[in-house]
Enzyme design. Structure first.
Site, PDB file in Angstrom:
ATOM      1  CG  ASP A   1      -0.830  -0.511   2.434  1.00 43.10           C
ATOM      2  OD1 ASP A   1       0.480  -0.673   1.966  1.00 43.10           O
ATOM      3  OD2 ASP A   1      -1.357  -0.510   3.269  1.00 43.10           O
TER       4      ASP A   1
ATOM      5  CG  ASP B   1       5.969   6.179   6.266  1.00 38.01           C
ATOM      6  OD1 ASP B   1       6.121   6.483   6.009  1.00 38.01           O
ATOM      7  OD2 ASP B   1       6.241   5.633   7.723  1.00 38.01           O
TER       8      ASP B   1
ATOM      9  CE  LYS C   1       2.617   8.579   5.659  1.00 41.62           C
ATOM     10  NZ  LYS C   1       2.754   7.898   6.574  1.00 41.62           N
TER      11      LYS C   1
ATOM     12  CG  PHE D   1      -0.829   7.824   9.572  1.00 41.20           C
ATOM     13  CD1 PHE D   1      -0.150   6.843   9.475  1.00 41.20           C
ATOM     14  CD2 PHE D   1      -2.459   7.545   9.734  1.00 41.20           C
ATOM     15  CE1 PHE D   1      -0.528   5.844  10.112  1.00 41.20           C
ATOM     16  CE2 PHE D   1      -2.201   6.029  10.446  1.00 41.20           C
ATOM     17  CZ  PHE D   1      -1.292   5.170  10.214  1.00 41.20           C
ATOM     18  CB  VAL D   2      -3.053   8.732   3.959  1.00 42.70           C
ATOM     19  CG1 VAL D   2      -2.578  10.302   3.529  1.00 42.70           C
ATOM     20  CG2 VAL D   2      -1.635   7.567   3.271  1.00 42.70           C
TER      21      VAL D   2
ATOM     22  CG  ASP E   1      -4.355  -0.061   9.955  1.00 40.48           C
ATOM     23  OD1 ASP E   1      -3.629  -0.107   8.748  1.00 40.48           O
ATOM     24  OD2 ASP E   1      -4.594  -0.336  10.450  1.00 40.48           O
TER      25      ASP E   1
ATOM     26  NE  ARG F   1      -6.892  -3.435   7.300  1.00 37.94           N
ATOM     27  CZ  ARG F   1      -5.568  -3.325   8.442  1.00 37.94           C
ATOM     28  NH1 ARG F   1      -4.904  -2.808   6.723  1.00 37.94           N
ATOM     29  NH2 ARG F   1      -4.723  -3.306   8.757  1.00 37.94           N
TER      30      ARG F   1
HETATM   31  P1  IMP Z   1       7.007   1.131   6.285  1.00 36.75           P
HETATM   32  O1  IMP Z   1       8.126   0.022   6.783  1.00 36.75           O
HETATM   33  O2  IMP Z   1       8.048   2.445   7.764  1.00 36.75           O
HETATM   34  O3  IMP Z   1       7.163   1.782   4.942  1.00 36.75           O
HETATM   35  O4  IMP Z   1       6.043   1.109   6.953  1.00 36.75           O
HETATM   36  C1  IMP Z   1       4.892   0.493   5.521  1.00 36.75           C
HETATM   37  C2  IMP Z   1       4.070  -0.390   6.689  1.00 36.75           C
HETATM   38  O5  IMP Z   1       2.796   0.877   7.304  1.00 36.75           O
HETATM   39  C3  IMP Z   1       2.635   0.434   5.584  1.00 36.75           C
HETATM   40  O6  IMP Z   1       2.579  -1.155   4.905  1.00 36.75           O
HETATM   41  C4  IMP Z   1       1.618   0.328   6.369  1.00 36.75           C
HETATM   42  O7  IMP Z   1       0.494  -0.707   6.634  1.00 36.75           O
HETATM   43  C5  IMP Z   1       2.020   1.074   7.402  1.00 36.75           C
HETATM   44  N1  IMP Z   1       2.036   2.484   6.958  1.00 36.75           N
HETATM   45  C6  IMP Z   1       2.630   3.499   7.119  1.00 36.75           C
HETATM   46  N2  IMP Z   1       1.915   4.659   6.744  1.00 36.75           N
HETATM   47  C7  IMP Z   1       0.765   4.895   7.135  1.00 36.75           C
HETATM   48  C8  IMP Z   1       0.081   5.299   6.837  1.00 36.75           C
HETATM   49  O8  IMP Z   1       0.530   7.083   6.195  1.00 36.75           O
HETATM   50  N3  IMP Z   1      -1.340   5.545   6.906  1.00 36.75           N
HETATM   51  C9  IMP Z   1      -1.693   3.661   7.131  1.00 36.75           C
HETATM   52  N4  IMP Z   1      -0.570   3.080   7.575  1.00 36.75           N
HETATM   53  C10 IMP Z   1       0.093   3.636   7.258  1.00 36.75           C
HETATM   54 MG    MG Z   2       0.656  -2.721   5.622  1.00 36.42          MG
END
Ligand code: IMP
Ligand code: MG
Length: 172
Positions: free
Chosen positions: A94, A97, A125, A146-147, A153, A159
């Site tokens: 999805d 981040d 992001k 945060f989205v 979710d 969701r």
């Molecule tokens: P990362 O490991 O920091 O890249 O985070 C990825 C996971 O964090 C995604 O698969 C999402 O489940 C969750 N996540 C990160 N940012 C958001 C957001 O803005 N809204 C909801 N879930 C997020």
């Molecule tokens: Mg996720």
């Protein structure tokens, strides 16, 4: 809650991405691998916009956020993972981040000896990136807010929304 991306905007972009993948993966044994749970809506829409043969697989990852919007410890379960040896895999998530989730899953999937491995995310992001990895395909770059919606979710809610919205400080 404020709408960031409408359902129409999302569908237009997902359709474009599906066409691009269809062209690039023609005549290759393609497996689209979705990361549970956040990718399910994106996955369902994307595969219906790809018009070449493909297989679908799932892998589970969670970073135990709960009501926090910060990432916690990454847990990956490959129990549902189909045989991908020799196949051309695109990992679907999805959102990119910090990049830690995608990085962890890519390492695990690579150990299963796919012929190739790329990643595709709906949202990116860009400012938050912590590791040296960039998604091969993305639909939208978004600011550091945060989205929720379209699979994403907050504490397991929202969701099902067909659009993507930002949550205000007071709602977190
Ligand atoms: P990362 O490991 O920091 O890249 O985070 C990825 C996971 O964090 C995604 O698969 C999402 O489940 C969750 N996540 C990160 N940012 C958001 C957001 O803005 N809204 C909801 N879930 C997020
Ligand atoms: Mg996720």
């Amino acid at each position: 809650m404020k709408t960031l991306l409408t359902s129409d905007q999302i569908h237009e972009e997902v359709s474009r991405l599906g066409k691009q993948i269809s062209l690039e993966y023609e005549n290759r044994p393609l497996t689209i691998l979705g990361v549970l749970t956040g990718s399910i809506v994106f996955l369902a829409d994307l595969i219906r916009n790809i018009d070449i043969p493909l297989r679908v697989g799932l892998i589970q990852a969670s970073s135990y956020r709960g009501t926090s919007t910060k990432a916690g410890t990454l847990n990956i379960s490959a129990d549902l993972l189909p045989e991908i040896k020799g196949r051309d895999v695109i990992l679907i998530d999805d959102i990119f981040d910090t990049g830690n989730t995608l990085h962890g899953i890519m390492e695990l999937v690579q150990e299963k000896n796919p012929n190739s491995l790329k990643s595709a995310v709906l949202l990116w992001k860009e400012d938050r990136q912590e590791i040296d990895l960039t998604p091969d395909y993305h639909s939208f770059k978004i600011p550091n807010e945060f989205v929720v919606g379209y699979g994403l979710d907050y504490n397991d809610d929202y969701r099902h929304l067909p659009y993507i919205a930002t949550l205000e400080e007071a709602e977190l």
